[in-house]
Scaffold this motif. Sequence first.
Motif, PDB file in Angstrom:
ATOM      1  N   ASN A  40      43.928  28.365  53.509  1.00 40.23           N
ATOM      2  CA  ASN A  40      43.568  28.387  52.097  1.00 40.23           C
ATOM      3  C   ASN A  40      44.818  28.229  51.237  1.00 40.23           C
ATOM      4  N   TYR A  42      45.461  28.995  48.099  1.00 34.86           N
ATOM      5  CA  TYR A  42      45.844  30.128  47.261  1.00 34.86           C
ATOM      6  C   TYR A  42      46.460  31.247  48.103  1.00 34.86           C
ATOM      7  N   CYS A 227      49.995  35.401  41.296  1.00 34.60           N
ATOM      8  CA  CYS A 227      49.199  34.613  42.239  1.00 34.60           C
ATOM      9  C   CYS A 227      48.314  35.506  43.101  1.00 34.60           C
ATOM     10  N   PHE A 230      45.247  36.233  41.074  1.00 36.73           N
ATOM     11  CA  PHE A 230      44.434  35.014  41.010  1.00 36.73           C
ATOM     12  C   PHE A 230      43.742  34.747  42.347  1.00 36.73           C
ATOM     13  N   ALA A 231      44.478  34.914  43.457  1.00 34.98           N
ATOM     14  CA  ALA A 231      43.909  34.632  44.778  1.00 34.98           C
ATOM     15  C   ALA A 231      42.814  35.631  45.142  1.00 34.98           C
ATOM     16  N   ALA A 234      39.823  34.334  43.431  1.00 35.71           N
ATOM     17  CA  ALA A 234      39.349  33.030  43.905  1.00 35.71           C
ATOM     18  C   ALA A 234      38.922  33.048  45.367  1.00 35.71           C
ATOM     19  N   VAL A 235      39.546  33.900  46.184  1.00 38.91           N
ATOM     20  CA  VAL A 235      39.263  33.930  47.625  1.00 38.91           C
ATOM     21  C   VAL A 235      38.575  35.251  47.953  1.00 38.91           C
ATOM     22  N   ARG A 236      37.285  35.199  48.164  1.00 37.09           N
ATOM     23  CA  ARG A 236      36.505  36.415  48.423  1.00 37.09           C
ATOM     24  C   ARG A 236      36.341  36.710  49.910  1.00 37.09           C
TER      25      ARG A 236
END
Length: 353
Positions: A40, A42, A227, A230-231, A234-236
């Motif tokens: 990924n 992110y 980051c 944010f990650a 965005a990344v669950r």
Amino acid sequence: MTRLVNGTGKLLPFVGMMVAMLTQSGSMVVIKVAMIDDINKYVMVVYTFALSTILLLPFALFLHRSERPPLTFSALCSFFLLAFFGSSGTITAYVGIELSSPTLASALLNLVPAITFVLALIFRMEEVHWRNSSSQAKVLGTIVSVTGALVVILYKGPLIFKAYWSNFSSHILKVSPQLNWILGGIFCVADSLFTSMWYIYQSSVSKKYPAVTVIVFFQLLSSTMLCGVFALIAVRDPTEWKLNFDIGLIGILYQAIVATVIRYLLCTWCVLKAGPLFCAMFKPVGIIFTVFMGAIFLADDFSLGSLIGAVIIVVGFYGVLWGKSREENEIAKGVENLESSCHNVPLLQNRNR
């Protein structure tokens, strides 16, 4: 001895930025390979910044201890804003590379000189005198560099050489032929904008706080936090955060050690020594490195358009450097004339008396 020192002063930033561009080009190829291997993007950004922060911590603690300015709230806010520009550029670059290719991303980074030049004019860090040959060279060189980048993107032409190992590499890397060039290009342009803003603001911060390692450390620490937040949004999927001993891990190590710590230190030091416009002008060189690396490691074919565009970029690149060098020489001569006139004034006054 003075000539030697002056020559070294100009040579070291040049070498530093060339090395920085080489590491950046390698970074783009490594990012593409790692994301093709299903890491990924992110998560990769967060791990890269986190590892870079840990690696730089000893240097930030022990270097320049006696010369280090005090850490004020204003300085920390400046570092955080730098991190915002840098991390935003990193994320948009990763997305752009994933959607397109390292060559396109590197080509669109050539917008950085033009954007930086405009921002430098806005903040009065650069001046344009249209009748002055140095100013004309900087403006024309910037336009030529951007034109060369567009040639690389829009005109391919016949192949100069074809990567005969492309079928093998494509099978190993699972390269998808369907790339969203338009959306990827938009993200790469956003990366150029954030990079230009970083160069401009970095110049101001470096003058107020000249401890390079401390600046870079707090940038990386702040970037990790930004980051990371944010990650996490965005990344669950928790499995996306798991690292394996594969290309993704190698990519993170390369990104952290070479592309982040070494490149950040080089860029920050070069901005301090040579200014933001000088450093931004090295962006066109990166596309040359990326084209060849893409052909070798990603089996990208090398076309006539890439060669022509690279030549145009180099012409514009050296045009701007010539203009910058000529401008610095003119300023130096003006200072010398001013100093000599100041020394002569008392003597003339005494004679008149």
